[in-house]
Design a protein around this motif. Sequence first.
Motif, PDB file in Angstrom:
ATOM      1  N   GLN A 243       0.864  -1.043   0.005  1.00 28.31           N
ATOM      2  CA  GLN A 243      -0.052   0.301   0.119  1.00 28.31           C
ATOM      3  C   GLN A 243       0.905   1.334  -0.098  1.00 28.31           C
ATOM      4  OE1 GLN A 243       1.216  -1.369   2.720  1.00 28.31           O
ATOM      5  NE2 GLN A 243       1.304   0.078   4.186  1.00 28.31           N
ATOM      6  N   GLY A 244       2.200   1.127   0.136  1.00 27.44           N
ATOM      7  CA  GLY A 244       2.967   2.430  -0.012  1.00 27.44           C
ATOM      8  C   GLY A 244       3.208   2.931   1.787  1.00 27.44           C
ATOM      9  N   THR A 245       4.257   3.479   1.934  1.00 25.42           N
ATOM     10  CA  THR A 245       4.755   4.135   3.221  1.00 25.42           C
ATOM     11  C   THR A 245       5.386   5.413   2.830  1.00 25.42           C
ATOM     12  OG1 THR A 245       5.573   3.903   5.386  1.00 25.42           O
ATOM     13  CG2 THR A 245       6.659   2.722   3.349  1.00 25.42           C
ATOM     14  N   LEU A 246       4.992   6.626   3.440  1.00 20.91           N
ATOM     15  CA  LEU A 246       5.483   7.806   3.044  1.00 20.91           C
ATOM     16  C   LEU A 246       6.616   8.274   3.790  1.00 20.91           C
ATOM     17  CD1 LEU A 246       5.130  10.806   1.663  1.00 20.91           C
ATOM     18  CD2 LEU A 246       3.888  11.368   3.849  1.00 20.91           C
ATOM     19  N   VAL A 247       7.880   8.511   2.893  1.00 22.24           N
ATOM     20  CA  VAL A 247       9.187   9.067   3.512  1.00 22.24           C
ATOM     21  C   VAL A 247       9.201  10.647   3.099  1.00 22.24           C
ATOM     22  CG1 VAL A 247      11.792   8.628   3.233  1.00 22.24           C
ATOM     23  CG2 VAL A 247      10.162   6.885   3.382  1.00 22.24           C
ATOM     24  N   THR A 248       9.619  11.232   4.146  1.00 24.73           N
ATOM     25  CA  THR A 248       9.607  12.654   3.869  1.00 24.73           C
ATOM     26  C   THR A 248      11.062  13.167   4.511  1.00 24.73           C
ATOM     27  OG1 THR A 248       7.171  13.124   4.446  1.00 24.73           O
ATOM     28  CG2 THR A 248       8.623  15.046   4.434  1.00 24.73           C
ATOM     29  N   VAL A 249      11.831  13.643   3.595  1.00 27.69           N
ATOM     30  CA  VAL A 249      13.188  14.017   4.131  1.00 27.69           C
ATOM     31  C   VAL A 249      13.098  15.673   4.053  1.00 27.69           C
ATOM     32  CG1 VAL A 249      15.743  13.794   3.789  1.00 27.69           C
ATOM     33  CG2 VAL A 249      14.154  12.097   2.945  1.00 27.69           C
ATOM     34  N   SER A 250      13.408  16.206   5.130  1.00 29.80           N
ATOM     35  CA  SER A 250      13.559  17.736   5.260  1.00 29.80           C
ATOM     36  C   SER A 250      14.836  18.245   5.049  1.00 29.80           C
ATOM     37  CB  SER A 250      13.006  18.293   6.565  1.00 29.80           C
ATOM     38  OG  SER A 250      13.870  17.827   7.637  1.00 29.80           O
ATOM     39  N   SER A 251      15.019  19.438   4.716  1.00 25.23           N
ATOM     40  CA  SER A 251      16.357  19.796   4.482  1.00 25.23           C
ATOM     41  C   SER A 251      16.981  20.872   5.575  1.00 25.23           C
ATOM     42  CB  SER A 251      16.264  20.907   3.135  1.00 25.23           C
ATOM     43  OG  SER A 251      15.231  22.065   3.250  1.00 25.23           O
TER      44      SER A 251
END
Length: 123
Positions: free
Chosen positions: A115-123
């Motif tokens: 189903q997908g998993t969200l990865v968020t990388v902040s700068s």
Amino acid sequence: VQLQASGGGLVQAGGSLRLSCAASGRTFSSYAMGWFRQAPGKEREFVATISRSGSTTYYADSVKGRFTISRDNAKNTVYLQMNSLKPEDTAVYYCAAVKAKFGYSDYGTYDYWGQGTLVTVSS
């Protein structure tokens, strides 16, 4: 085969995350596995694949040297260790399975998707 991805989250640039994908069924070792990702407004792209035995892996150039795909057939699980994360790695990550010895970089060749998993990388 049913796939359940987990392990996504918010991380700072340079950080690490490990994604997991748990598979149902007793034939996990018959499937090569892959990880793909899709960023907002972009097409789904190949990240990595691993053969059904785990002996062969292949990576997209954009993640080579930073990401590692692995699997534990006894636990019916495939992993994606992501190090040195960059903001451009931000995406929904999907695991996929194909009943073959080796996986492919073409997402159209896979039979089953998580189903997908969200990865968020902040700068």
